[in-house]
Design a protein around this motif. Sequence first.
Motif, PDB file in Angstrom:
ATOM      1  N   ARG A  35      -1.423 -14.201  30.839  1.00 18.81           N
ATOM      2  CA  ARG A  35      -0.134 -14.903  30.857  1.00 18.81           C
ATOM      3  C   ARG A  35       0.315 -15.271  29.447  1.00 18.81           C
ATOM      4  O   ARG A  35       1.486 -15.088  29.088  1.00 18.81           O
ATOM      5  N   GLY A  81       3.621 -13.662  27.736  1.00 21.52           N
ATOM      6  CA  GLY A  81       4.688 -14.588  27.369  1.00 21.52           C
ATOM      7  C   GLY A  81       4.970 -14.581  25.885  1.00 21.52           C
ATOM      8  O   GLY A  81       6.127 -14.659  25.454  1.00 21.52           O
ATOM      9  N   LEU A 102      12.842 -22.475  39.096  1.00 22.58           N
ATOM     10  CA  LEU A 102      12.199 -21.200  39.434  1.00 22.58           C
ATOM     11  C   LEU A 102      11.114 -21.308  40.499  1.00 22.58           C
ATOM     12  O   LEU A 102      10.699 -20.289  41.050  1.00 22.58           O
ATOM     13  N   ASN A 146       5.690 -20.338  40.440  1.00 23.05           N
ATOM     14  CA  ASN A 146       5.348 -18.920  40.319  1.00 23.05           C
ATOM     15  C   ASN A 146       5.154 -18.577  38.852  1.00 23.05           C
ATOM     16  O   ASN A 146       5.310 -19.428  37.966  1.00 23.05           O
ATOM     17  N   ASP A 147       4.822 -17.330  38.583  1.00 25.85           N
ATOM     18  CA  ASP A 147       4.592 -16.900  37.199  1.00 25.85           C
ATOM     19  C   ASP A 147       5.869 -16.955  36.358  1.00 25.85           C
ATOM     20  O   ASP A 147       5.804 -17.136  35.137  1.00 25.85           O
ATOM     21  N   SER A 148       7.031 -16.770  36.978  1.00 20.92           N
ATOM     22  CA  SER A 148       8.288 -16.843  36.219  1.00 20.92           C
ATOM     23  C   SER A 148       8.458 -18.211  35.577  1.00 20.92           C
ATOM     24  O   SER A 148       8.954 -18.334  34.447  1.00 20.92           O
ATOM     25  N   MET A 149       8.050 -19.252  36.294  1.00 21.62           N
ATOM     26  CA  MET A 149       8.112 -20.601  35.733  1.00 21.62           C
ATOM     27  C   MET A 149       7.210 -20.718  34.510  1.00 21.62           C
ATOM     28  O   MET A 149       7.588 -21.295  33.490  1.00 21.62           O
ATOM     29  N   TYR A 208       6.263 -18.292  32.437  1.00 21.68           N
ATOM     30  CA  TYR A 208       6.832 -17.550  31.316  1.00 21.68           C
ATOM     31  C   TYR A 208       8.055 -18.272  30.729  1.00 21.68           C
ATOM     32  O   TYR A 208       8.287 -18.220  29.514  1.00 21.68           O
ATOM     33  N   ALA A 209       8.834 -18.941  31.597  1.00 22.03           N
ATOM     34  CA  ALA A 209       9.990 -19.681  31.093  1.00 22.03           C
ATOM     35  C   ALA A 209       9.548 -20.809  30.168  1.00 22.03           C
ATOM     36  O   ALA A 209      10.142 -21.036  29.103  1.00 22.03           O
TER      37      ALA A 209
END
Length: 318
Positions: free
Chosen positions: A122, A126, A174, A177-180, A182-183
């Motif tokens: 991650r 990122g 978000l 999840n993984d999107s959170m 990366y954000a």
Amino acid sequence: MASTDITSGRKRPDGTAEPADAKPDGAKPDGAKPDDLAGLEAGLDALDAVQIRRTPVREVLQSKVLPPVVAVALVLIVWELLVRAQVTEVYKLPPPSAVWDSATDMWLKGTLLEVVWTSVSRGLLGFLLAVAIGTPLGLLVARVRLIRAAIGPILSGLQSLPSVAWVAPAVIWLGLNDSMMYAVILLGAVPSIANGLVSGVDQVPPLFLRAGRTLGATGIRGTWHIVLPAALPGYLAGLKQGWAFSWRSLMAAEIIASSPELGLGLGQLLENGRSNFDMPGVFLSILLILFVGIAIDLLIFSPLERWVLRSRGLLVKN
């Protein structure tokens, strides 16, 4: 009467004429250089010549391997002495052997590497996304005055904002999840990378830019061949700081936004240890987080820094 050479006008002691091309006593032959000039050139040649030698293994061990090993050993000794002196309860400060047992247990279960890889993958992904966004953004801010005046102060403010502050809105926007994840990483790392590149571009000598324009390196070509290579030291410092922000942002997100759907990372492992009053697990998580940060620096950024120094003649090759 002794004859005199018309060209030289000098006589030998015996009265005969001296040839016109004869040199005075002590004079250097044609083509010979004065001693001081020859010595100066020899000194300059010695300065330009880089002594390239292969560093002996023993010297490498003594200079690079032995100091950190000794430092780690001293920390473990002091840690064990504090435990034996009973400065606090054992459940608050476990001995190093208990932390080792916790690591061994996770290794035997096959979860240790999985936990480490979850966070490292991650963090690296990122960080790469932050580099892809922060690099062109930094170039725009550095080269376009209007954009610099508009968002330059915002980038500086975002860089000083703790990354943990973005976890709550990222979860709301978000979800878990993984999107959170990366954000949060992007919001923490992009300003550092962009500001590092801006600082590097600001330190490029104007002579380089004028020479590039004279040679036809303008626009994108000038940026690629002149600006970026000259700004590389500052850009590399921004990348290193961006990775630090990426890693810290990820750990904050994993600690706060813990969920089985996200998998078990180092941040979740630390939070689970705190919830279960498992201090050996807490110390193991801290040591693993520290180990990953040091490993990334030694394996990626230190070689890059040495390459930059060597390419500028600031580091002697061994």
